[in-house]
Design a protein around this motif. Structure first.
Motif, short mmCIF file in Angstrom:
data_model
loop_
_atom_site.label_atom_id
_atom_site.label_comp_id
_atom_site.label_asym_id
_atom_site.label_seq_id
_atom_site.Cartn_x
_atom_site.Cartn_y
_atom_site.Cartn_z
N PRO A 1 0.79 -1.24 0.00
CA PRO A 1 0.00 0.00 0.00
C PRO A 1 0.83 1.29 0.00
O PRO A 1 0.28 2.37 0.17
N ASP A 2 2.12 1.18 -0.20
CA ASP A 2 2.99 2.35 -0.17
C ASP A 2 2.83 3.16 -1.45
O ASP A 2 3.06 2.66 -2.55
N LEU A 3 2.44 4.43 -1.31
CA LEU A 3 2.32 5.34 -2.45
C LEU A 3 3.33 6.48 -2.35
O LEU A 3 3.19 7.50 -3.04
N SER A 4 4.34 6.31 -1.52
CA SER A 4 5.39 7.32 -1.41
C SER A 4 6.35 7.20 -2.59
O SER A 4 6.30 6.22 -3.34
N PRO A 5 7.23 8.17 -2.80
CA PRO A 5 8.17 8.09 -3.92
C PRO A 5 9.00 6.82 -3.86
O PRO A 5 9.54 6.46 -2.81
N PRO A 6 9.11 6.09 -4.97
CA PRO A 6 9.88 4.84 -4.98
C PRO A 6 11.38 5.11 -4.94
O PRO A 6 11.83 6.23 -5.22
N PRO A 7 12.18 4.10 -4.61
CA PRO A 7 13.63 4.29 -4.61
C PRO A 7 14.20 4.54 -5.99
O PRO A 7 15.30 5.06 -6.13
N ARG A 8 13.46 4.17 -7.03
CA ARG A 8 13.90 4.42 -8.39
C ARG A 8 12.66 4.67 -9.25
O ARG A 8 11.55 4.26 -8.90
N VAL A 9 12.85 5.35 -10.36
CA VAL A 9 11.77 5.58 -11.32
C VAL A 9 12.14 4.86 -12.61
O VAL A 9 13.02 5.31 -13.34
N PRO A 10 11.53 3.73 -12.90
CA PRO A 10 11.84 3.01 -14.14
C PRO A 10 11.53 3.86 -15.36
O PRO A 10 10.56 4.61 -15.39
N PHE A 11 12.36 3.71 -16.38
CA PHE A 11 12.22 4.46 -17.63
C PHE A 11 12.25 3.46 -18.77
O PHE A 11 13.29 2.87 -19.07
N PHE A 12 11.10 3.25 -19.42
CA PHE A 12 11.00 2.31 -20.53
C PHE A 12 11.04 3.05 -21.86
O PHE A 12 10.36 4.04 -22.05
N HIS A 13 11.87 2.54 -22.76
CA HIS A 13 11.92 3.09 -24.09
C HIS A 13 12.42 2.02 -25.05
O HIS A 13 13.01 1.03 -24.65
#
Length: 224
Positions: A198-210
Motif C-alpha cells: 500500500p505504499d504510495l510514497s516516492p519509490p527508490p527508483r523511477v523506471p524508464f522504458f523506451h
C-alpha cells in the motif's frame, strides 16, 4: 521516405482507491476509432498543452519527485503536474484541487475552474516514465503519477463531468486489472505500482522504458 513522428510530453495519473485493503484503480476505454491505442483500457492521461506551463499549482510536490522531474530537456515539474491534473479532470470528471476562485483560467482550464477549485499537487507521486516506441502513429514521453483516491475533491464514483475521451470509466480491482485489454506499457506500470502497495510514497527508483515493444529497454531514470 519515413516521416519521423514527434515525441510529445505527456502525463498519466494512476488513482488508487483503498490501497491497504482492497486496492482498485481508475481506468477507462479508448474509442475503437482512436488513432492511438484504439479500444484499449488505460489510465487517464494525455499530452501536455501549451497552457499547462502557465498554471499555478498549489500544494507541495515531494522534493524527490520534483528533482526527478527536473532537467534542461524537460518541461517544468509544475507543467507536468498541471497536465496530469487537467487530463484527469477532462477524462474522468475527477478533481485534484483545493477550493478557490480562479477568474483568469486559460481556455483549457475553464471547466475545471468553474467547479470552484484550483489544482493541487499534494499527494501526487512520480513513479514511472515511458516513451512510445518508434513506428507508432503518435509518440509520447509519458510521466506516470500515482495518487490516493482520498485526495479527490468530489465523489469518486461520479463521472458525470467527464468528456467522451474515455468510455466505461470504472474502478477496477487490482486483482482483476490484468484481465482487461491493457496496452503493454500499462501492464508494466501497473505491476510497478502493485508491487509497492500500500505504499504510495516516492519509490527508490523511477523506471524508464523506451525502445521497441519486442526489444523493450529499461533504465533507472533516477536513484536516491
Amino acid at each position: 521516405m519515413t516521416t519521423s513522428v514527434p515525441i510529445r510530453d505527456a502525463a498519466t495519473v494512476i488513482v488508487v482507491r483503498d490501497p491497504e485493503e482492497n486496492p482498485s484503480v481508475l481506468m477507462g476505454q479508448r474509442g475503437k476509432s482512436a488513432v492511438f491505442l484504439p479500444g484499449k483500457v488505460v489510465f487517464p492521461g494525455g499530452r501536455v498543452d501549451q497552457g499547462d506551463a502557465r498554471i499555478a499549482i498549489g500544494g507541495q510536490l515531494d522534493d524527490r519527485c520534483r528533482a526527478r522531474l527536473s532537467g534542461t530537456d524537460l518541461p517544468r515539474p509544475e507543467t507536468l503536474v498541471a497536465a496530469a491534473i487537467r487530463e484527469l479532470w477532462e477524462e474522468t470528471g475527477q478533481i485534484l484541487g483545493q477550493p478557490g476562485m480562479w477568474a483568469d483560467a486559460p481556455t483549457d482550464w475553464q471547466s475545471f475552474a468553474a467547479t470552484g477549485h484550483r489544482p493541487d499537487a499534494a499527494g501526487l507521486t512520480y513513479v514511472f516514465r515511458a516513451i512510445t516506441p518508434p513506428g507508432r502513429p503518435r509518440r509520447f514521453d509519458a510521466r506516470f503519477f500515482t495518487v490516493n483516491a482520498d485526495r479527490l475533491a468530489g465523489d469518486p464514483d461520479d463521472f458525470s463531468h467527464a468528456t467522451d475521451e474515455l468510455s466505461h470509466l470504472r474502478w477496477i480491482p487490482l486483482s482483476h486489472a490484468r484481465q482487461a485489454d491493457l496496452p503493454f506499457i500499462t501492464q508494466v506500470a501497473l505491476a510497478e505500482v502493485a508491487g509497492r502497495l500500500p505504499d504510495l510514497s516516492p519509490p527508490p527508483r523511477v523506471p524508464f522504458f523506451h525502445g521497441h515493444m519486442e526489444d523493450i529497454a529499461i533504465a533507472d531514470a533516477h536513484r536516491d
